[in-house]
Scaffold this active site. Structure first.
Site, mmCIF file in Angstrom:
data_model
loop_
_atom_site.group_PDB
_atom_site.id
_atom_site.type_symbol
_atom_site.label_atom_id
_atom_site.label_comp_id
_atom_site.label_asym_id
_atom_site.label_seq_id
_atom_site.Cartn_x
_atom_site.Cartn_y
_atom_site.Cartn_z
ATOM 1 N N ARG A 134 -61.131 22.291 9.290
ATOM 2 C CA ARG A 134 -61.052 23.624 9.898
ATOM 3 C C ARG A 134 -61.725 23.684 11.275
ATOM 4 O O ARG A 134 -61.380 24.508 12.117
ATOM 5 C CB ARG A 134 -61.648 24.685 8.963
ATOM 6 C CG ARG A 134 -63.151 24.610 8.766
ATOM 7 C CD ARG A 134 -63.619 25.604 7.715
ATOM 8 N NE ARG A 134 -65.069 25.724 7.659
ATOM 9 C CZ ARG A 134 -65.880 24.860 7.042
ATOM 10 N NH1 ARG A 134 -65.375 23.801 6.449
ATOM 11 N NH2 ARG A 134 -67.195 25.060 7.029
ATOM 12 N N HIS A 135 -62.677 22.765 11.482
ATOM 13 C CA HIS A 135 -63.368 22.749 12.778
ATOM 14 C C HIS A 135 -62.471 22.203 13.895
ATOM 15 O O HIS A 135 -62.646 22.562 15.064
ATOM 16 C CB HIS A 135 -64.662 21.944 12.674
ATOM 17 C CG HIS A 135 -65.578 22.488 11.625
ATOM 18 N ND1 HIS A 135 -66.164 23.730 11.732
ATOM 19 C CD2 HIS A 135 -65.950 21.984 10.417
ATOM 20 C CE1 HIS A 135 -66.885 23.969 10.646
ATOM 21 N NE2 HIS A 135 -66.763 22.924 9.832
ATOM 22 N N GLY B 120 -79.099 24.434 32.899
ATOM 23 C CA GLY B 120 -78.274 24.391 34.110
ATOM 24 C C GLY B 120 -77.245 23.278 34.053
ATOM 25 O O GLY B 120 -76.054 23.483 34.343
ATOM 26 N N HIS C 276 -69.465 20.179 13.878
ATOM 27 C CA HIS C 276 -68.565 21.337 13.978
ATOM 28 C C HIS C 276 -67.899 21.508 15.346
ATOM 29 O O HIS C 276 -66.798 22.048 15.411
ATOM 30 C CB HIS C 276 -69.330 22.628 13.650
ATOM 31 C CG HIS C 276 -69.678 22.754 12.195
ATOM 32 N ND1 HIS C 276 -70.242 23.888 11.652
ATOM 33 C CD2 HIS C 276 -69.523 21.874 11.162
ATOM 34 C CE1 HIS C 276 -70.434 23.710 10.343
ATOM 35 N NE2 HIS C 276 -70.018 22.492 10.029
ATOM 36 N N CYS D 205 -81.995 18.117 32.622
ATOM 37 C CA CYS D 205 -82.525 18.809 33.805
ATOM 38 C C CYS D 205 -83.836 19.442 33.363
ATOM 39 O O CYS D 205 -84.386 19.042 32.312
ATOM 40 C CB CYS D 205 -81.526 19.803 34.392
ATOM 41 S SG CYS D 205 -81.145 21.248 33.395
ATOM 42 N N GLY D 206 -84.370 20.387 34.116
ATOM 43 C CA GLY D 206 -85.661 20.958 33.729
ATOM 44 C C GLY D 206 -85.593 21.654 32.383
ATOM 45 O O GLY D 206 -86.444 21.457 31.515
ATOM 46 N N THR D 207 -84.567 22.475 32.211
ATOM 47 C CA THR D 207 -84.393 23.224 30.954
ATOM 48 C C THR D 207 -83.324 22.637 30.054
ATOM 49 O O THR D 207 -83.270 22.975 28.863
ATOM 50 C CB THR D 207 -83.955 24.668 31.275
ATOM 51 O OG1 THR D 207 -82.738 24.602 32.041
ATOM 52 C CG2 THR D 207 -85.015 25.418 32.052
ATOM 53 N N GLY D 208 -82.421 21.851 30.617
ATOM 54 C CA GLY D 208 -81.216 21.410 29.900
ATOM 55 C C GLY D 208 -80.089 22.424 30.029
ATOM 56 O O GLY D 208 -78.935 22.121 29.743
ATOM 57 N N ASP E 207 -81.179 15.402 36.696
ATOM 58 C CA ASP E 207 -81.722 15.804 38.002
ATOM 59 C C ASP E 207 -83.214 15.467 37.997
ATOM 60 O O ASP E 207 -83.735 14.836 37.045
ATOM 61 C CB ASP E 207 -81.404 17.280 38.317
ATOM 62 C CG ASP E 207 -82.307 18.279 37.573
ATOM 63 O OD1 ASP E 207 -83.080 17.862 36.677
ATOM 64 O OD2 ASP E 207 -82.234 19.475 37.898
ATOM 65 N N HIS E 208 -83.915 15.902 39.037
ATOM 66 C CA HIS E 208 -85.341 15.567 39.148
ATOM 67 C C HIS E 208 -86.160 16.161 37.999
ATOM 68 O O HIS E 208 -87.132 15.560 37.563
ATOM 69 C CB HIS E 208 -85.888 16.052 40.500
ATOM 70 C CG HIS E 208 -85.625 17.508 40.757
ATOM 71 N ND1 HIS E 208 -84.355 17.977 41.029
ATOM 72 C CD2 HIS E 208 -86.439 18.596 40.756
ATOM 73 C CE1 HIS E 208 -84.407 19.291 41.200
ATOM 74 N NE2 HIS E 208 -85.660 19.687 41.030
HETATM 75 C C1 RB5 Z 1 -84.790 22.338 39.018
HETATM 76 O O1 RB5 Z 1 -86.006 22.814 39.490
HETATM 77 C C2 RB5 Z 1 -84.342 23.136 37.808
HETATM 78 O O2 RB5 Z 1 -83.883 24.384 38.211
HETATM 79 C C3 RB5 Z 1 -83.277 22.380 37.053
HETATM 80 O O3 RB5 Z 1 -83.771 21.161 36.652
HETATM 81 C C4 RB5 Z 1 -82.783 23.044 35.786
HETATM 82 O O4 RB5 Z 1 -83.831 23.422 34.949
HETATM 83 C C5 RB5 Z 1 -81.802 24.105 35.941
HETATM 84 O O5 RB5 Z 1 -81.301 24.680 34.953
#
Ligand code: RB5
Length: 144
Positions: free
Chosen positions: A131-132, A69, A97, A64-67, A7-8
């Site tokens: 086992r995994h 979402g 694993h 994404c911003g955090t990875g 995403d952006h």
């Molecule tokens: C977008 O602003 C942000 O919410 C998205 O990139 C992501 O971090 C969501 O988890």
């Protein structure tokens, strides 16, 4: 073949990882997004996962911003095991694993240098099986 999706919030990191893959001769498909204009990460996750589920690609690198979402969204798709990582140990062991097929990273969390190392570990580590495999099969059972 690898599918890249962002995403952006993950766009800039995707572009850095693309350069790294190109330099190393790793083939990929980039399904976008192609700018920092706002898009919804569940739509991007679905488009990326479709490439894996239809067999065109065997692994994905999603951003994404955090990875977080995009990993939550990807893990709703049957057959996808997505891991959100920002450390080397997790990127390696999610292959060993969990047989993870999607690595998710946050463009606002990890720098390009760390991200490219995580990508290399993820792409070059084989699933251990044994086992995994039984445990991964139980994850698949949860999809029913
Ligand atoms: C977008 O602003 C942000 O919410 C998205 O990139 C992501 O971090 C969501 O988890």
């Amino acid at each position: 073949m690898i599918v890249l999706a962002a995403d952006h919030g993950g766009y800039n990191l995707k572009e850095e990882v693309k350069k790294h893959l190109e330099k190393n001769g790793v083939e990929f498909i980039d399904i976008g997004t192609h700018s920092t204009d706002s898009v919804d990460y569940p739509d991007i996750a679905k488009a990326g996962c479709d490439k894996i589920i239809n067999g065109e690609c065997d692994k994905g690198l999603f951003f994404c911003g955090t990875g977080v979402g995009i990993s939550i969204a990807a893990n709703k798709v049957k057959g996808i095991r997505a891991c959100c990582c920002s450390d080397h140990f997790s990127a390696k062991y999610t292959r060993l694993h969990n047989d993870a097929n999607v690595l998710c990273m946050g463009g606002r969390v990890v720098g390009a240098g760390v991200a490219c190392e995580l990508v290399d570990l993820f792409l070059n580590t084989e699933f251990e099986g044994g086992r995994h495999a039984n445990r991964v099969n139980k994850i698949t059972e949860l999809e029913k």
